[in-house]
Design a protein around this motif. Structure first.
Motif, PDB file in Angstrom:
ATOM      1  N   PRO A   1     -69.944 -32.178-105.506  1.00  0.00           N
ATOM      2  CA  PRO A   1     -68.950 -30.793-104.849  1.00  0.00           C
ATOM      3  C   PRO A   1     -69.455 -30.863-102.992  1.00  0.00           C
ATOM      4  CG  PRO A   1     -70.374 -30.104-107.178  1.00  0.00           C
ATOM      5  CD  PRO A   1     -70.873 -31.660-106.881  1.00  0.00           C
ATOM      6  N   VAL A   2     -67.990 -30.920-102.791  1.00  0.00           N
ATOM      7  CA  VAL A   2     -68.394 -30.027-101.410  1.00  0.00           C
ATOM      8  C   VAL A   2     -67.537 -28.678-101.564  1.00  0.00           C
ATOM      9  CG1 VAL A   2     -68.654 -31.301 -98.919  1.00  0.00           C
ATOM     10  CG2 VAL A   2     -69.183 -32.994-100.571  1.00  0.00           C
ATOM     11  N   TYR A   3     -68.125 -28.102-100.872  1.00  0.00           N
ATOM     12  CA  TYR A   3     -66.762 -26.653-100.230  1.00  0.00           C
ATOM     13  C   TYR A   3     -66.969 -26.930 -99.090  1.00  0.00           C
ATOM     14  CZ  TYR A   3     -68.953 -26.183-104.784  1.00  0.00           C
ATOM     15  OH  TYR A   3     -69.134 -26.666-106.127  1.00  0.00           O
ATOM     16  N   PRO A   4     -65.786 -25.758 -99.145  1.00  0.00           N
ATOM     17  CA  PRO A   4     -65.776 -25.332 -97.620  1.00  0.00           C
ATOM     18  C   PRO A   4     -66.543 -24.537 -96.322  1.00  0.00           C
ATOM     19  CG  PRO A   4     -63.283 -24.619 -98.866  1.00  0.00           C
ATOM     20  CD  PRO A   4     -64.880 -24.937 -99.461  1.00  0.00           C
ATOM     21  N   GLY A   5     -66.612 -25.870 -95.315  1.00  0.00           N
ATOM     22  CA  GLY A   5     -68.435 -24.915 -94.773  1.00  0.00           C
ATOM     23  C   GLY A   5     -68.909 -25.729 -94.929  1.00  0.00           C
ATOM     24  N   ASP A   6     -69.234 -26.409 -95.693  1.00  0.00           N
ATOM     25  CA  ASP A   6     -70.886 -27.358 -95.924  1.00  0.00           C
ATOM     26  C   ASP A   6     -70.772 -28.409 -95.436  1.00  0.00           C
ATOM     27  OD1 ASP A   6     -71.436 -25.733 -98.540  1.00  0.00           O
ATOM     28  OD2 ASP A   6     -71.101 -26.606 -99.811  1.00  0.00           O
ATOM     29  N   ARG A   7     -72.005 -28.799 -95.621  1.00  0.00           N
ATOM     30  CA  ARG A   7     -72.452 -29.555 -94.405  1.00  0.00           C
ATOM     31  C   ARG A   7     -73.163 -31.044 -95.706  1.00  0.00           C
ATOM     32  NH1 ARG A   7     -76.048 -27.361 -89.608  1.00  0.00           N
ATOM     33  NH2 ARG A   7     -74.355 -25.840 -88.977  1.00  0.00           N
ATOM     34  N   GLN A   8     -73.158 -32.021 -96.564  1.00  0.00           N
ATOM     35  CA  GLN A   8     -73.280 -33.117 -96.685  1.00  0.00           C
ATOM     36  C   GLN A   8     -74.337 -33.529 -95.996  1.00  0.00           C
ATOM     37  OE1 GLN A   8     -70.740 -35.511 -99.249  1.00  0.00           O
ATOM     38  NE2 GLN A   8     -71.719 -35.387-100.816  1.00  0.00           N
ATOM     39  N   ALA A   9     -75.427 -34.775 -97.239  1.00  0.00           N
ATOM     40  CA  ALA A   9     -76.555 -35.381 -96.630  1.00  0.00           C
ATOM     41  C   ALA A   9     -76.783 -36.199 -97.953  1.00  0.00           C
ATOM     42  CB  ALA A   9     -77.391 -34.935 -96.489  1.00  0.00           C
ATOM     43  N   GLU A  10     -77.046 -37.719 -98.131  1.00  0.00           N
ATOM     44  CA  GLU A  10     -77.341 -38.302 -99.463  1.00  0.00           C
ATOM     45  C   GLU A  10     -78.185 -39.239 -98.513  1.00  0.00           C
ATOM     46  OE1 GLU A  10     -74.586 -41.554-102.052  1.00  0.00           O
ATOM     47  OE2 GLU A  10     -73.827 -39.823-100.780  1.00  0.00           O
ATOM     48  N   THR A  11     -79.465 -39.654 -99.633  1.00  0.00           N
ATOM     49  CA  THR A  11     -80.692 -40.667 -99.866  1.00  0.00           C
ATOM     50  C   THR A  11     -80.495 -40.641-101.201  1.00  0.00           C
ATOM     51  OG1 THR A  11     -80.892 -39.422 -98.018  1.00  0.00           O
ATOM     52  CG2 THR A  11     -82.479 -40.907 -98.653  1.00  0.00           C
ATOM     53  N   GLY A  12     -80.309 -42.342-101.273  1.00  0.00           N
ATOM     54  CA  GLY A  12     -80.798 -43.078-102.381  1.00  0.00           C
ATOM     55  C   GLY A  12     -79.592 -42.501-103.272  1.00  0.00           C
ATOM     56  N   ASP A  13     -80.167 -41.879-105.158  1.00  0.00           N
ATOM     57  CA  ASP A  13     -79.342 -41.176-105.573  1.00  0.00           C
ATOM     58  C   ASP A  13     -79.009 -39.726-105.452  1.00  0.00           C
ATOM     59  OD1 ASP A  13     -78.425 -43.808-106.575  1.00  0.00           O
ATOM     60  OD2 ASP A  13     -79.699 -43.378-108.837  1.00  0.00           O
ATOM     61  N   TYR A  14     -79.369 -39.598-104.094  1.00  0.00           N
ATOM     62  CA  TYR A  14     -79.385 -37.584-104.436  1.00  0.00           C
ATOM     63  C   TYR A  14     -78.431 -37.291-103.169  1.00  0.00           C
ATOM     64  CZ  TYR A  14     -83.231 -36.901-107.053  1.00  0.00           C
ATOM     65  OH  TYR A  14     -84.775 -36.896-107.470  1.00  0.00           O
ATOM     66  N   ALA A  15     -77.639 -36.818-103.405  1.00  0.00           N
ATOM     67  CA  ALA A  15     -76.796 -35.826-102.406  1.00  0.00           C
ATOM     68  C   ALA A  15     -77.102 -34.728-102.613  1.00  0.00           C
ATOM     69  CB  ALA A  15     -75.429 -35.738-102.434  1.00  0.00           C
ATOM     70  N   MET A  16     -77.255 -34.103-101.054  1.00  0.00           N
ATOM     71  CA  MET A  16     -77.869 -32.504-100.819  1.00  0.00           C
ATOM     72  C   MET A  16     -76.239 -31.820-100.035  1.00  0.00           C
ATOM     73  SD  MET A  16     -80.942 -31.053 -98.548  1.00  0.00           S
ATOM     74  CE  MET A  16     -80.276 -31.523 -97.245  1.00  0.00           C
ATOM     75  N   THR A  17     -75.393 -30.477-100.904  1.00  0.00           N
ATOM     76  CA  THR A  17     -75.460 -29.872 -99.725  1.00  0.00           C
ATOM     77  C   THR A  17     -75.435 -27.861 -99.777  1.00  0.00           C
ATOM     78  OG1 THR A  17     -74.352 -29.118-101.833  1.00  0.00           O
ATOM     79  CG2 THR A  17     -73.044 -30.944-100.557  1.00  0.00           C
ATOM     80  N   TYR A  18     -75.167 -28.211 -98.141  1.00  0.00           N
ATOM     81  CA  TYR A  18     -75.829 -27.464 -98.105  1.00  0.00           C
ATOM     82  C   TYR A  18     -74.838 -26.021 -96.131  1.00  0.00           C
ATOM     83  CZ  TYR A  18     -77.197 -29.437 -93.845  1.00  0.00           C
ATOM     84  OH  TYR A  18     -77.580 -30.482 -92.660  1.00  0.00           O
ATOM     85  N   ASN A  19     -74.634 -24.841 -96.729  1.00  0.00           N
ATOM     86  CA  ASN A  19     -73.910 -24.402 -95.941  1.00  0.00           C
ATOM     87  C   ASN A  19     -75.242 -23.211 -95.213  1.00  0.00           C
ATOM     88  OD1 ASN A  19     -71.939 -22.170 -94.730  1.00  0.00           O
ATOM     89  ND2 ASN A  19     -70.999 -22.936 -96.134  1.00  0.00           N
ATOM     90  N   PRO A  20     -75.602 -23.121 -93.493  1.00  0.00           N
ATOM     91  CA  PRO A  20     -76.071 -22.351 -93.428  1.00  0.00           C
ATOM     92  C   PRO A  20     -75.429 -20.624 -92.854  1.00  0.00           C
ATOM     93  CG  PRO A  20     -76.372 -24.055 -92.645  1.00  0.00           C
ATOM     94  CD  PRO A  20     -74.788 -24.257 -92.933  1.00  0.00           C
TER      95      PRO A  20
END
Length: 263
Positions: free
Chosen positions: A177-196
């Motif tokens: 999931p990526v919500y409005p304003g989120d940033r996303q990064a992916e490494t291998g089988d992991y995906a990180m979403t974050y919004n400062p």
């Protein structure tokens, strides 16, 4: 075995290990093992980057105490500076190789080498943080980059336990999931979403399941809670959370243990 104290001996061992790996990888009896090899190489490239920086620093630190072959101090300083520059340049090229290798690992991780039955991809929630915990992780990302954040969040991943908890809680998605304003990064089988700005950060892990067992996830979009509800929702979404240190559960090791089809 590495000494961790003798650079010359450890460099010899690293050279011999790479020679052995070059010989061993001429044939892969089990193609799925390539994923684990790429993961270890990725870690090795990161260490190599650090070694190059440290070698460059040694040349800079001693440039005023060395001479060239003609016993000229000025000439020695020039050679030391030139060596340091070349090492830094090599390190920058390693950064490019690292990014390519990381992309290769991502693509390799999506391969099912021996599919007995059709499979579908799902993303399971590992952890969702808000409030002070999210702020600490966001600060870490700001200082160390996306990979540092993913490595930190991966300590909440306990393999099958986390997978089972995600299915029980309905924290399973067709895409991370990526919500409005989120940033996303992916490494291998992991995906990180974050919004400062919103103050939240989440980690998801790719999970393959037989197509016949797949249940389409709900179509209703989930909206992440605001900071006012941080305590309740964070506790609900942190599946199988335990206290742990930075290096108790590296991300690559978690992927190796959690994947049932590729590894």
């Amino acid at each position: 075995m590495p000494t961790f104290t003798n650079p010359t001996a450890d460099a010899d061992d690293a050279y011999e290990a790479l020679r052995g790996l070059a010989h061993a990888t001429r044939v892969f009896p089990e193609p799925a093992d390539t994923y684990a090899v790429i993961g270890n190489l990725l870690g090795g490239v990161r260490s190599l980057r650090q070694v190059l920086d440290q070698l460059a620093a040694v040349h800079l630190r001693h440039q005023q105490q060395v001479t060239d072959e003609a016993r000229d101090y000025a000439g020695g300083a020039v050679e030391a500076l030139a060596a340091s520059d070349e090492l830094h340049h090599a390190a920058s090229l390693i950064d490019q190789a690292h990014d390519r290798l990381n992309d290769a690992m991502t693509h390799s991780g999506r391969i099912v080498w021996n599919p007995g039955t059709p499979v579908v991809e799902r993303w399971i929630g590992v952890v969702f943080l808000q409030g002070e915990e999210a702020d600490q992780t966001l600060d870490l990302i700001d200082r160390g980059g996306d990979e540092a954040g993913i490595e930190h969040l991966s300590m909440w991943d306990y393999g099958d336990e986390t997978t089972n908890a995600a299915f029980e809680n309905g924290d399973v998605h067709d895409t991370a999931p990526v919500y409005p304003g989120d940033r996303q990064a992916e490494t291998g089988d992991y995906a990180m979403t974050y919004n400062p700005q919103a103050g939240h950060v989440a980690l998801y892990r790719r999970h393959l399941i037989p197509a016949e067992d797949a249940i389409e996830p709900p179509t209703a979009a989930h909206v992440p809670p605001t900071r006012d509800t941080a305590g309740h929702d964070t506790a609900a979404r942190r599946s199988a959370v335990r206290d742990g240190g930075w290096f108790e559960h590296p991300g690559v090791a978690a992927v190796k243990q959690a994947r049932g089809l590729s590894l």
